[in-house]
Motif scaffolding. Structure first.
Motif, PDB file in Angstrom:
ATOM      1  N   PHE A 232      10.098 -24.410  -6.659  1.00  7.99           N
ATOM      2  CA  PHE A 232      11.280 -25.096  -6.149  1.00  7.99           C
ATOM      3  C   PHE A 232      11.998 -24.195  -5.164  1.00  7.99           C
ATOM      4  N   ILE A 233      12.440 -24.827  -4.081  1.00  4.71           N
ATOM      5  CA  ILE A 233      13.028 -23.999  -3.021  1.00  4.71           C
ATOM      6  C   ILE A 233      14.417 -24.476  -2.593  1.00  4.71           C
ATOM      7  N   ALA A 234      14.788 -25.773  -2.858  1.00  7.96           N
ATOM      8  CA  ALA A 234      16.109 -26.260  -2.417  1.00  7.96           C
ATOM      9  C   ALA A 234      16.603 -27.338  -3.365  1.00  7.96           C
TER      10      ALA A 234
ATOM     11  N   TYR B 269      19.811 -22.987  -2.710  1.00  9.84           N
ATOM     12  CA  TYR B 269      18.448 -22.606  -2.302  1.00  9.84           C
ATOM     13  C   TYR B 269      17.926 -21.585  -3.295  1.00  9.84           C
ATOM     14  N   ASP B 270      16.742 -21.850  -3.757  1.00  8.84           N
ATOM     15  CA  ASP B 270      16.139 -20.945  -4.728  1.00  8.84           C
ATOM     16  C   ASP B 270      15.777 -19.622  -4.060  1.00  8.84           C
ATOM     17  N   ASP B 271      15.759 -18.590  -4.896  1.00  6.22           N
ATOM     18  CA  ASP B 271      15.457 -17.247  -4.373  1.00  6.22           C
ATOM     19  C   ASP B 271      13.957 -17.069  -4.249  1.00  6.22           C
TER      20      ASP B 271
ATOM     21  N   ARG C  35      13.606 -17.199   2.294  1.00  3.71           N
ATOM     22  CA  ARG C  35      14.979 -16.738   2.310  1.00  3.71           C
ATOM     23  C   ARG C  35      15.514 -16.822   3.744  1.00  3.71           C
ATOM     24  N   ASP C  36      16.687 -17.460   3.844  1.00  3.75           N
ATOM     25  CA  ASP C  36      17.397 -17.616   5.136  1.00  3.75           C
ATOM     26  C   ASP C  36      16.634 -18.450   6.144  1.00  3.75           C
ATOM     27  N   ARG C  37      15.688 -19.251   5.698  1.00  6.11           N
ATOM     28  CA  ARG C  37      14.924 -20.072   6.634  1.00  6.11           C
ATOM     29  C   ARG C  37      15.099 -21.561   6.365  1.00  6.11           C
ATOM     30  N   LEU C  38      15.793 -21.922   5.229  1.00  9.30           N
ATOM     31  CA  LEU C  38      15.859 -23.323   4.790  1.00  9.30           C
ATOM     32  C   LEU C  38      17.201 -23.952   5.125  1.00  9.30           C
TER      33      LEU C  38
END
Length: 570
Positions: A55-57, A68-70, A75-78
């Motif tokens: 999971f990312i967002a 936003y998931d770590d 990181r810093d791209r979504l």
């Protein structure tokens, strides 16, 4: 084939929704679900190769918050929008995954998968490690075609004059690719080995890379390259430099030997006339100040293949001129002087005579020298076909003569003065001096005419009251000559003597004198013949008379005898 490529191929086969993106740009993944009324939140995840989710967002529909998931990779791209569209900046090759949009209600979970594909256009292909030259009948590496930073990797094609090259006899093509472990971009390389022919001279070679992009396949071409083709010499030629119409003695000439191979031969064997062994030299053999004995056939050949030979003929033109006599010659007037100008040349030569820069109609002939024959004579010869080949010789003729004097007198029509002229011939120019005996006066100074062709005159005007004698003295380095003339007083009339005759008039007078002498001689001969005839006639007449008289005498005697006979009888 890598996992991302497998996922991509599966997406095609299963008909999954696919998002195509460009490497380095932003990937936009819309959530292709209708938002339900009782939506609690929405989430995005991607699936690992083993199928496990990451999971990312997360976005809450009630709290309007985004989390936003770590995940270090993202990181810093979504960025997740209100309509649950997921944006991924700075697209990477590793972003080629199966992403899933999840909308969750109290009693259900809705999912919409999307497959991401990332494309990277390769760099323009370039031919490197190029061969400095290709050789006929030899398989030689032409070069390597390189294209970098491609995803997915592309295929390289070689071209000769726009036509595709394939592995055949005389053509060997290899291909390989390498992936950068960090960027996962490919570098493609292809090597071409090629057997050249002379038909490849000035023929362009090129390569291209065909790759897959968001809109399908495309091709990028390299710059065209032309290679120097080496081939052996098949013919030898020889040249004479400088290239001009004719060669003359004294010229510097160079024999240049050329082979039609590439590269051309740098050394040759030069064969000179009369020398069976060749002289090894560069492709140029120079001869300085050539003479007529250099005329002949010249050849050159390859050093390692003497049967491959070329030849040329050279004619060295010459011109010899001999003038006899030449230089400065001094002769006496009336002498004979034979003059000859002899020419020897490689071709027919023209001969021209000049006297004091004026052209003569024919060569000079001096059977009896005159003063006007003196001058500077030049005999010049030239070969018209050979530019610059001229010879000339000169004769400076000096005609000397002792002074000759003739004096004339002329009375002025008024009878008040008399003009006495002293005509002088001679060379060097005689100096004239006047002397006078008796009484009289010189009316004016001595007047001299120009000195032309060894002649000039000096005159004075006098008015003598009595008879006088004028003496003219002419002297040069050869002799001194004196002549005198008696001049009567002006009161006495006397016959004038004509002035000295010009050359033209003198020739006319001479011709007339010759005619008169001829007539007189003819008359004398006629008289002599008549006299001889008369003498012969008289002699014959006398002989006949004697014979007649003798006969008459006999008749008289007979008559007297008859008379006497008659008287006796009586």
């Amino acid at each position: 084939m890598d996992q991302e490529r497998i996922t991509s191929e599966m997406a095609k086969c299963l008909g999954w929704y696919t998002v195509s993106s460009v490497y380095g740009e932003t990937i936009n993944l819309p959530c292709r679900l209708d938002v339900p009324q009782n939506l609690m939140f929405g989430k995005w995840k991607y699936e690992k190769p083993d199928g496990s989710p990451v999971f990312i967002a997360f976005r809450s529909s009630t709290k309007k918050s985004v989390q936003y998931d770590d995940v270090p990779e993202y990181r810093d791209r979504l960025s997740l929008s209100e309509n649950y569209t997921l944006s991924i900046s700075h697209a990477r090759i590793s972003d080629e995954k199966r992403f899933v949009c999840m909308l969750v209600t109290e009693d259900n979970v809705f999912e919409a998968p999307a497959v991401v594909r990332v494309f990277k256009q390769p760099s323009k292909p370039e031919i490197v490690s190029k061969a400095p030259f290709l050789e006929t009948e030899q398989l030689k590496q032409l070069g390597n075609c390189i294209s970098e930073d491609s995803y997915p990797f592309g295929n390289i094609t070689w071209y000769r004059n726009g036509q595709v090259l394939q592995n055949t006899d005389g053509v060997n093509i290899t291909f390989n690719k390498q992936m950068d472990p960090v960027t996962q971009l490919y570098t493609m390389a292809s090597s071409l080995e090629y057997t050249a022919t002379k038909a490849d001279i000035q023929t362009p070679f090129a390569c291209s890379v065909t790759y897959e992009g968001p809109s399908g396949q495309d091709t990028v071409y390299s710059e065209q390259e032309v290679f120097d083709i080496y081939y052996p010499t098949e013919q030898v030629t020889i040249q004479v430099l400088p290239q001009k119409h004719a060669i003359k003695e004294g010229d510097n000439i160079t024999l240049k030997c050329l082979g039609n191979g590439n590269p051309p031969p740098e050394e040759f064997l030069f064969y000179l006339p009369g020398q069976p062994e060749g002289v090894r030299s560069s492709n140029a053999y120079t001869m300085a100040d050539v003479r007529r004995n250099a005329t002949g056939d010249y050849k050159c050949s390859l050093i390692d293949k003497k049967s491959m030979i070329a030849s040329t003929g050279i004619t060295v033109h010459y011109l010899d001129l001999s003038l006899n006599p030449s230089g400065e010659v001094t002769k006496q007037i009336g002498d004979a002087l034979p003059v000859s100008c002899t020419v020897s040349a490689s071709r027919n030569a023209t001969v021209v005579w000049m006297k004091d820069s004026a052209r003569l109609r024919s060569s000079p002939l001096f059977s009896s020298l005159r003063y006007q024959d003196a001058g500077n004579y030049v005999c010049e010869s030239a070969l018209q076909e050979v530019g610059g080949l001229k010879k000339r010789a000169s004769l400076t003729l000096v005609v000397e003569g002792k002074p000759q004097i003739k004096m004339t007198k002329k009375t002025d029509p008024s009878g008040l003065s008399k003009t006495i002229t002293c005509h002088v011939e001679g060379f060097p120019k005689p100096a004239i001096q006047w002397t006078i005996t008796g009484s009289g006066s010189v009316i004016n100074q001595t007047e001299e005419s120009p000195y032309v062709n060894g002649r000039y005159s000096s005159k004075i005007i006098i008015s003598p009251e009595e008879n006088v004698t004028l003496t003219c003295t002419a002297e040069n380095q050869l002799e001194k000559t004196v002549n005198s003339l008696n001049v009567s007083a002006i009161s006495i009339q006397e016959h004038d003597e004509p002035d000295d005759l010009s050359d033209e008039n003198r020739e006319k007078v001479n011709d007339q004198a010759k005619l008169i002498v001829g007539i007189v001689v003819g008359l004398l001969l006629a008289a002599l013949v008549a006299g001889v005839v008369y003498w012969l006639y008289m002699k014959k007449s006398k002989s006949a008379s004697k014979h007649v008289n003798k006969d008459l005498g006999n008749l008289e005697e007979n008559k007297k005898l008859e008379e006497n006979s008659h008287k006796t009888e009586a």
